[in-house]
Design a protein around this motif. Sequence first.
Motif, PDB file in Angstrom:
ATOM      1  N   GLU A 230      90.963 -22.527  29.994  1.00 26.40           N
ATOM      2  CA  GLU A 230      90.592 -22.137  28.631  1.00 26.40           C
ATOM      3  C   GLU A 230      89.538 -23.081  28.049  1.00 26.40           C
ATOM      4  N   ASN A 231      88.986 -22.656  26.916  1.00 27.39           N
ATOM      5  CA  ASN A 231      87.973 -23.434  26.190  1.00 27.39           C
ATOM      6  C   ASN A 231      86.710 -23.664  27.016  1.00 27.39           C
ATOM      7  N   THR A 233      82.779 -22.810  28.282  1.00 28.38           N
ATOM      8  CA  THR A 233      81.506 -22.322  27.760  1.00 28.38           C
ATOM      9  C   THR A 233      80.689 -21.834  28.939  1.00 28.38           C
ATOM     10  N   THR A 337      85.610 -17.121  27.078  1.00 22.35           N
ATOM     11  CA  THR A 337      86.159 -18.444  26.724  1.00 22.35           C
ATOM     12  C   THR A 337      87.413 -18.783  27.517  1.00 22.35           C
ATOM     13  N   ARG A 338      88.068 -17.764  28.101  1.00 23.11           N
ATOM     14  CA  ARG A 338      89.293 -17.971  28.894  1.00 23.11           C
ATOM     15  C   ARG A 338      89.156 -17.183  30.199  1.00 23.11           C
ATOM     16  N   ASN A 395      86.641 -30.408  26.618  1.00 19.15           N
ATOM     17  CA  ASN A 395      87.714 -29.626  26.013  1.00 19.15           C
ATOM     18  C   ASN A 395      88.312 -28.587  26.939  1.00 19.15           C
ATOM     19  N   SER A 397      90.584 -26.850  29.379  1.00 22.91           N
ATOM     20  CA  SER A 397      91.987 -27.123  29.694  1.00 22.91           C
ATOM     21  C   SER A 397      92.490 -26.141  30.726  1.00 22.91           C
TER      22      SER A 397
END
Length: 403
Positions: A230-231, A233, A337-338, A395, A397
Amino acid sequence: MLIPISWLQKYVDITMSPENLAHLLTMVGLEVESIDRFGENFNSDQIMVGEILEINQHPNADRLLLPKVKVSSSETVDVVCGATNLSPGIKIAFAKPGATLFNQKSGKFQKLKSSVIRGISSPGMICSESELGIGHSHENILILDKNLEPGSSLQDTFSDTILDLSITPNRPDCLSIIGVAREVAALTNKKLSEPEISYKENSTVSKPSPVEIHIESLDLCKRYCGGVVENITVGPSPTWLKAALAKMGHRSINNIVDVTNYVMYETGQPLHAFDLNKIQDSKIEVRPAKSKETLLTLDNESVKLDTSMLVIADSKNPVALAGIIGGLNSSVTQNTTRILLESANFNPTSIRKTASGLKLRTDASYRFERSPNEALALKALKRAIQLIQQISSQNVSCGKIID
């Protein structure tokens, strides 16, 4: 199987010439069909790193721009360019007159000449992957890493010697860079140095699991590993990753998809990334296709499925043709994003019949048809997560892997 020497050397020390290495591999059954020189045209005096300082509009053409390019600490050049992905501050590949570039129209490498375009002189060119001969993309220019210095050579990054190996069906272990490196290490009595795999796991992502995975046909899918990241870009890959894929004859797509392809070439294990937000009800089902189901593939081709074919589906529709190609309805885009990273083991006979029946052969199906080692699935998945974290923001994760 293409084997760039520089990539091979990441895992085993090679002191002999490419010709001697090719002979050694051929003698043990890994026939080297050719030795190719990649990026031979990258003369450091003619093709170099440049930096876009400013961009002006061409006075006589709405679709053309006049970027000012810094090509050394003391030299700037104004050229004409029609690419749409230009912006001040980016690093690019700049070719001076005399450089050898690929001409998309003629299909040949030709020497670049100074030109006058719509009344404006253009003493050089900002290059695309296609013009450099390292990829197929020619619509936009190649963007390089920000830390490269204007005027520096691209030879260290892109130039290479590549062995083209003919791999027999009984050697699926050599459909990877590490597999060939293992062979070289054994033949030369050298140590094999595989990458150490580690990444940061975020427990908040894994409790509860954001995705449910169910294997309906265990005879067609022995193992299905999934990792949620996740998170992220989504954007351009770093230059080293673009270069690695270019040497394998594969174009760069984006940083996430490129990592899955890099790991496939490195380990021999195909992977796939789904946009998790596009997976209906966050459910993955590995099942036979239903009669008359269809899938719009990543290549934008609609394929008709039948019950003999294995698919990866969400709660409503197929999102991938198992072991062959993903679906456009779950693809990773700039807005992703995920992701759910898939690494699995599929029945080789099933993959072969489906790929043959649909006339749809891919790098993934080629490997799955030859039954890669089942233990590779989890290892490759962890390696992909590691690389995504390395090339992405802090960021990013990852939750506990589902296996």
